[in-house]
Design a protein around this motif. Sequence first.
Motif, PDB file in Angstrom:
ATOM      1  N   LEU A 231       0.818  -1.201   0.000  1.00 10.41           N
ATOM      2  CA  LEU A 231       0.000   0.000   0.000  1.00 10.41           C
ATOM      3  C   LEU A 231       0.858   1.260   0.000  1.00 10.41           C
ATOM      4  N   ARG A 232       1.938   1.247   0.780  1.00  9.92           N
ATOM      5  CA  ARG A 232       2.818   2.426   0.815  1.00  9.92           C
ATOM      6  C   ARG A 232       3.485   2.648  -0.539  1.00  9.92           C
ATOM      7  N   THR A 233       3.896   1.562  -1.179  1.00  7.03           N
ATOM      8  CA  THR A 233       4.508   1.680  -2.503  1.00  7.03           C
ATOM      9  C   THR A 233       3.499   2.247  -3.498  1.00  7.03           C
ATOM     10  N   ALA A 234       2.263   1.738  -3.439  1.00  2.00           N
ATOM     11  CA  ALA A 234       1.226   2.213  -4.350  1.00  2.00           C
ATOM     12  C   ALA A 234       0.854   3.661  -4.061  1.00  2.00           C
ATOM     13  N   ALA A 235       0.823   4.047  -2.782  1.00  2.00           N
ATOM     14  CA  ALA A 235       0.488   5.425  -2.423  1.00  2.00           C
ATOM     15  C   ALA A 235       1.506   6.407  -2.984  1.00  2.00           C
ATOM     16  N   GLY A 236       2.754   5.957  -3.097  1.00  2.00           N
ATOM     17  CA  GLY A 236       3.786   6.807  -3.662  1.00  2.00           C
ATOM     18  C   GLY A 236       3.540   7.170  -5.112  1.00  2.00           C
ATOM     19  N   GLU A 237       2.635   6.444  -5.789  1.00  2.00           N
ATOM     20  CA  GLU A 237       2.323   6.715  -7.192  1.00  2.00           C
ATOM     21  C   GLU A 237       1.197   7.739  -7.353  1.00  2.00           C
ATOM     22  N   ILE A 238       0.586   8.170  -6.247  1.00  2.00           N
ATOM     23  CA  ILE A 238      -0.504   9.155  -6.337  1.00  2.00           C
ATOM     24  C   ILE A 238       0.073  10.511  -6.717  1.00  2.00           C
ATOM     25  N   ASP A 239      -0.493  11.148  -7.724  1.00  2.00           N
ATOM     26  CA  ASP A 239       0.042  12.413  -8.235  1.00  2.00           C
ATOM     27  C   ASP A 239      -0.175  13.578  -7.279  1.00  2.00           C
ATOM     28  N   SER A 240      -1.376  13.679  -6.720  1.00  2.00           N
ATOM     29  CA  SER A 240      -1.689  14.795  -5.838  1.00  2.00           C
ATOM     30  C   SER A 240      -0.943  14.666  -4.514  1.00  2.00           C
ATOM     31  N   ASN A 241      -0.222  15.728  -4.144  1.00  2.00           N
ATOM     32  CA  ASN A 241       0.525  15.706  -2.881  1.00  2.00           C
ATOM     33  C   ASN A 241      -0.400  15.539  -1.685  1.00  2.00           C
ATOM     34  N   ASP A 242      -1.538  16.238  -1.719  1.00  2.00           N
ATOM     35  CA  ASP A 242      -2.477  16.149  -0.593  1.00  2.00           C
ATOM     36  C   ASP A 242      -3.065  14.747  -0.489  1.00  2.00           C
ATOM     37  N   ASP A 243      -3.484  14.189  -1.633  1.00  2.00           N
ATOM     38  CA  ASP A 243      -4.058  12.846  -1.620  1.00  2.00           C
ATOM     39  C   ASP A 243      -3.027  11.812  -1.183  1.00  2.00           C
ATOM     40  N   ARG A 244      -1.796  12.008  -1.623  1.00  2.00           N
ATOM     41  CA  ARG A 244      -0.738  11.066  -1.249  1.00  2.00           C
ATOM     42  C   ARG A 244      -0.486  11.123   0.252  1.00  2.00           C
ATOM     43  N   ALA A 245      -0.464  12.324   0.803  1.00  2.00           N
ATOM     44  CA  ALA A 245      -0.258  12.476   2.251  1.00  2.00           C
ATOM     45  C   ALA A 245      -1.428  11.859   3.029  1.00  2.00           C
ATOM     46  N   ASP A 246      -2.648  12.074   2.532  1.00  2.00           N
ATOM     47  CA  ASP A 246      -3.826  11.499   3.200  1.00  2.00           C
ATOM     48  C   ASP A 246      -3.773   9.973   3.168  1.00  2.00           C
ATOM     49  N   ALA A 247      -3.363   9.429   2.024  1.00  2.00           N
ATOM     50  CA  ALA A 247      -3.288   7.976   1.897  1.00  2.00           C
ATOM     51  C   ALA A 247      -2.226   7.402   2.824  1.00  2.00           C
ATOM     52  N   ALA A 280     -10.980   4.427  -3.876  1.00  2.00           N
ATOM     53  CA  ALA A 280     -11.990   4.691  -4.896  1.00  2.00           C
ATOM     54  C   ALA A 280     -11.797   6.065  -5.513  1.00  2.00           C
ATOM     55  N   VAL A 281     -11.335   7.022  -4.701  1.00  2.00           N
ATOM     56  CA  VAL A 281     -11.125   8.385  -5.192  1.00  2.00           C
ATOM     57  C   VAL A 281      -9.831   8.498  -5.986  1.00  2.00           C
ATOM     58  N   ALA A 282      -8.745   7.955  -5.433  1.00  2.00           N
ATOM     59  CA  ALA A 282      -7.430   8.095  -6.062  1.00  2.00           C
ATOM     60  C   ALA A 282      -7.302   7.263  -7.330  1.00  2.00           C
ATOM     61  N   GLY A 283      -7.896   6.081  -7.316  1.00  2.00           N
ATOM     62  CA  GLY A 283      -7.801   5.194  -8.481  1.00  2.00           C
ATOM     63  C   GLY A 283      -6.362   4.789  -8.752  1.00  2.00           C
ATOM     64  N   GLY A 284      -6.049   4.489  -9.996  1.00  2.00           N
ATOM     65  CA  GLY A 284      -4.687   4.135 -10.382  1.00  2.00           C
ATOM     66  C   GLY A 284      -4.150   2.928  -9.634  1.00  2.00           C
ATOM     67  N   VAL A 285      -2.840   2.930  -9.434  1.00  2.09           N
ATOM     68  CA  VAL A 285      -2.170   1.814  -8.768  1.00  2.09           C
ATOM     69  C   VAL A 285      -2.652   1.670  -7.331  1.00  2.09           C
ATOM     70  N   PHE A 286      -2.847   2.799  -6.656  1.00  4.44           N
ATOM     71  CA  PHE A 286      -3.287   2.736  -5.264  1.00  4.44           C
ATOM     72  C   PHE A 286      -4.696   2.162  -5.162  1.00  4.44           C
ATOM     73  N   GLY A 287      -5.591   2.610  -6.029  1.00  4.41           N
ATOM     74  CA  GLY A 287      -6.949   2.084  -6.032  1.00  4.41           C
ATOM     75  C   GLY A 287      -6.976   0.593  -6.280  1.00  4.41           C
ATOM     76  N   GLU A 288      -6.122   0.130  -7.199  1.00  2.17           N
ATOM     77  CA  GLU A 288      -6.059  -1.300  -7.499  1.00  2.17           C
ATOM     78  C   GLU A 288      -5.525  -2.084  -6.308  1.00  2.17           C
ATOM     79  N   ALA A 289      -4.549  -1.516  -5.600  1.00  3.13           N
ATOM     80  CA  ALA A 289      -3.961  -2.204  -4.448  1.00  3.13           C
ATOM     81  C   ALA A 289      -4.982  -2.367  -3.326  1.00  3.13           C
ATOM     82  N   VAL A 290      -5.760  -1.318  -3.074  1.00  2.40           N
ATOM     83  CA  VAL A 290      -6.758  -1.376  -2.012  1.00  2.40           C
ATOM     84  C   VAL A 290      -7.895  -2.329  -2.378  1.00  2.40           C
ATOM     85  N   ALA A 291      -8.267  -2.338  -3.652  1.00  2.00           N
ATOM     86  CA  ALA A 291      -9.394  -3.157  -4.095  1.00  2.00           C
ATOM     87  C   ALA A 291      -9.003  -4.586  -4.446  1.00  2.00           C
ATOM     88  N   SER A 292      -7.736  -4.923  -4.297  1.00  2.00           N
ATOM     89  CA  SER A 292      -7.269  -6.245  -4.714  1.00  2.00           C
ATOM     90  C   SER A 292      -7.854  -7.355  -3.846  1.00  2.00           C
TER      91      SER A 292
END
Length: 306
Positions: A231-247, A280-292
């Motif tokens: 999850l931490r690795t996937a969160a690092g792929e979030i583009d938005s700084n705020d969303d990444r920090a929240d994740a 669900a909001v961030a989508g991408g790699v992080f969304g896939e990791a959480v929904a796996s």
Amino acid sequence: MENLRRRVIDESESLAGLLRTCIALGAETGSDALRSWARAELHGYAPQDALPRYRQLQLSLSVDGWIGGWHRSGYSVDSRHLQEEDMGRLQAVPFHQSVDELEMLAASTKSLQYMHEGLSQAANLAEGLPFTRVEQAYCLVSPAAVAGMLGKIRTTLVEMVADMTREVPFDGMPTRSQVDSAVQVNVHGSQDQYHVNVRNNSGVIGQGAGSTQTQHVANIGQDLSNLLTQLRTAAGEIDSNDDRADAEQAIVDLEEAASQENPEPEVVRRRWRALQRMGAVAGGVFGEAVASEAAGVVIGALTSAM
């Protein structure tokens, strides 16, 4: 979507009107989950439907009948005298009515009687109940309790819209997966229970809302550690700084809840639901990791073992 986002936080807006807008939004996005939920709230739930938790109230049993030669009305039965099965039913009394019907009940000036044929049987089987003849048994429901239920439906809708539209332009439209995920998390919560051997993921027969499977749980700590790392690795792929920090903070919260000496399952589930909403909001790699599937298996095994 723009219409719903603008109106959903307006307390003067009709709840039924907002739910009808949800039906239209479900059609536009292809989300059967949203349409089904809104329809059920508008038309009422069928007896065989699984109800959301906010449509279940904890009530007490009252009885009218005779004690010797004296007639008593509204005698409150101590729940400790009831059979275990009947106690469980009273802790989650279902309300299947439409929101329009619930609003009429909430507008009443006196408590309402909830009648069910099983209540009389429960009263007759109660241990130590002094009645020689039970005329009727019922639960009293206050208008305030019904109003509270309606408030929870409205709050659920607000949270759902917030989850499905985060990072979506005001005049934009969420994807079907975003809408479905928002419905699943906010209406049904984390109801999937996967009691499996998470070491090798063997024996997974089926998954889905409400499914329950039981097998041996092994090496949960290591699997949780692996999941947090992913999850931490996937969160690092979030583009938005705020969303990444929240994740990243949400992952820390989950780790802290799960690492307590005596973790509380419900706290862990709440932390996981928060991550599901973010995924669900961030989508991408992080969304896939959480929904796996693997993540669901680990969290299910973790909470079932506590």
